[in-house]
Write an enzyme that holds these catalytic residues in place. Structure first.
Site, mmCIF file in Angstrom:
data_model
loop_
_atom_site.group_PDB
_atom_site.id
_atom_site.type_symbol
_atom_site.label_atom_id
_atom_site.label_comp_id
_atom_site.label_asym_id
_atom_site.label_seq_id
_atom_site.Cartn_x
_atom_site.Cartn_y
_atom_site.Cartn_z
ATOM 1 N N PHE A 105 0.845 -1.189 0.000
ATOM 2 C CA PHE A 105 0.000 0.000 0.000
ATOM 3 C C PHE A 105 0.891 1.254 0.000
ATOM 4 O O PHE A 105 1.848 1.332 0.772
ATOM 5 C CB PHE A 105 -0.904 -0.023 1.235
ATOM 6 N N ASP A 118 1.183 -4.430 8.735
ATOM 7 C CA ASP A 118 -0.014 -3.635 8.525
ATOM 8 C C ASP A 118 -1.189 -4.614 8.385
ATOM 9 O O ASP A 118 -1.222 -5.433 7.455
ATOM 10 C CB ASP A 118 0.184 -2.790 7.252
ATOM 11 N N TYR A 152 -11.636 1.814 10.184
ATOM 12 C CA TYR A 152 -12.831 2.079 9.365
ATOM 13 C C TYR A 152 -13.102 1.049 8.288
ATOM 14 O O TYR A 152 -14.019 1.212 7.511
ATOM 15 C CB TYR A 152 -12.750 3.480 8.742
ATOM 16 N N LYS A 153 -12.278 0.019 8.192
ATOM 17 C CA LYS A 153 -12.522 -1.018 7.171
ATOM 18 C C LYS A 153 -13.356 -2.133 7.794
ATOM 19 O O LYS A 153 -14.531 -1.940 8.070
ATOM 20 C CB LYS A 153 -11.192 -1.505 6.601
ATOM 21 N N ARG A 197 -12.603 -4.880 -7.289
ATOM 22 C CA ARG A 197 -12.349 -5.438 -5.971
ATOM 23 C C ARG A 197 -13.675 -5.606 -5.235
ATOM 24 O O ARG A 197 -14.503 -4.683 -5.221
ATOM 25 C CB ARG A 197 -11.476 -4.428 -5.240
#
Ligand SMILES: *Cc1c(COP(=O)(O)O)cnc(C)c1O
Length: 412
Positions: free
Chosen positions: A128, A199, A224-225, A371
């Site tokens: 990322f 991560d 928040y995921k 995705r």
């Protein structure tokens, strides 16, 4: 190839689904199929109520008194206590503060201090961007000759050597959904004298994670995921117990002090994980995340993962049977992936927009990836069956071939 599932089979699985009742906790519009919980988890009714109460009563009426009467000052500690079991961390080793990017900076700086003679931060090509940017900027900032080295996933183990200070990796790749072997890589790093910083943005809340068993030194993750804390919810940071004493906090703001309200001019770090706090905690965001995490209490994460695998099999099996022109990028082996399914398609952005217009929200990742997050708390087997049908309908009708779907928005 996974064999396709019939609508009747999907309905039968829903009838026997222990997670089916959880759907009612979420404020997802009827008929909408949300396959983007890996990017922004949806709102729960309990979160809306908690936020409303925090705003009107605690802030509106209580004003500054609420730091004490509602214990705002320790809210990040109670949120951390809820996250710890989800990642296999002992109590007292998780802090909640700031964003994932900022926590990466803090923990990478702390880790580099523990290996001053080593100069390489090892990461994966295609990690990322924030992880790579933070490592690059920190190396530059330190000015001590640190360098970020990136290799393909298959070359990570061999690239760990006596120069490696920190192995900085994301367990589940945000594009492909492929999963690295966190325990194996951490063991190799440890043997070579290097530290690990993982991560867990696409791991925590998606499947069982055990940082302690995996021998992880440091970890960060997203609120928040899969944890559904709301847009920009605070991030979590894990520090293995053996690194806590004397941990270096490069942004040692007043909230990382042992006694912030002594307003002492001399910095004395909190002798605990609270040293990772920086400034005043974002109470509204923390309240949302705290309420969002309640749904995980007592949940069997292994069973949740089994349902995610079933959703994967239905979705991927039916997409491959119905629209074979799409190329699956996600490994089929459940041990080698997270809980998203990614497909490559030249017009991926437009195809995702066409699906959104038909009530199925997935997302696009550059350059050509569609995705789909498979999140069992609010998705039924029928939902993913329908989503596969709609995706294949978009493909066979070429509904994506429409100028209205081609212009990229600012946030994709
Ligand atoms: C989403 C995500 C982040 C987000 O970082 P922020 O600081 O919250 O923007 C970081 N790392 C990975 C791997 C992610 O998927």
């Amino acid at each position: 190839m996974t064999k396709p599932t019939s609508l009747e089979e999907a309905q039968h699985l829903d009838l026997n689904d222990p997670f089916a009742p959880f759907r009612a906790s979420f404020a997802i519009a009827p008929g909408l199929i949300y396959l983007d919980g890996n990017s922004l988890g949806p709102l729960q009714h309990g979160v809306r109520e908690r936020l409303a109460e925090t705003v009107s009563e605690q802030w509106g009426v209580g004003l500054i008194r609420s730091w004490n009467t509602y214990d705002w000052i320790d809210l990040s500690t109670s949120v951390a206590a809820r996250i710890a079991p989800l990642i296999g961390a002992p109590q007292g080793t998780v802090a909640v503060a700031d964003s994932t990017s900022v926590n990466l900076f803090k923990l990478l700086a702390a880790a580099l201090r523990l290996r001053p003679e080593r100069k390489v931060i090892l990461s994966e090509k295609g990690n990322f961007p924030t992880d790579l940017y933070v490592a690059t900027k920190l190396a530059e900032f330190l000015g001590q000759g640190h360098e970020l080295r990136t290799v393909e996933a298959s070359g990570i183990a061999d690239a760990i050597d006596a120069d490696t200070a920190v192995v900085l990796l994301t367990e589940v790749n945000y594009r492909t959904g492929s999963r690295l072997d966190m325990a194996q890589i951490s063991a190799i790093a440890r043997k070579a004298g290097a530290l690990t910083l993982w991560d867990l943005a696409h791991s925590a809340g998606a499947f069982p994670v055990d940082v302690e068993a995996a021998g992880v030194d440091f970890a960060v993750g997203c609120g928040y995921k899969y944890l559904n804390g709301g847009p920009g919810a605070p991030s979590f940071a894990y520090v293995a117990a053996q690194h806590l004493a004397g941990l270096f906090q490069p942004i040692g703001g007043w909230q990382s002090h042992v006694a912030p309200f002594s307003f002492s001019e001399d910095y004395e770090p909190a002798p605990s994980i609270e040293v990772l706090r920086t400034g005043t905690p974002p109470v509204l965001s923390l309240a949302g995340l705290d309420a969002a995490l309640a749904i995980f209490e007592g949940i069997d994460m292994a069973a949740l993962r089994r349902k995610a695998d079933q959703l994967f099999d239905i979705f991927v099996g039916n997409v491959e049977a119905g629209c074979p022109q799409l190329e699956l990028l996600t490994p089929r082996d459940p041990g080698k992936r997270g809980t998203q399914a990614s497909f490559a398609f030249d017009n991926a952005y437009a195809a995702v927009q066409a699906m959104i217009a038909r009530g199925v929200i997935g997302d696009f990742r550059s350059p050509d990836i569609m995705r789909f997050g498979l999140t069992p708390l609010y998705l039924s087997h029928q939902d993913v069956w329908q989503a596969a049908r709609i995706l294949c309908e978009v493909m066979s009708s070429r509904a994506w071939d429409n100028p209205a779907y081609m212009t990229k928005a600012k946030v994709v």
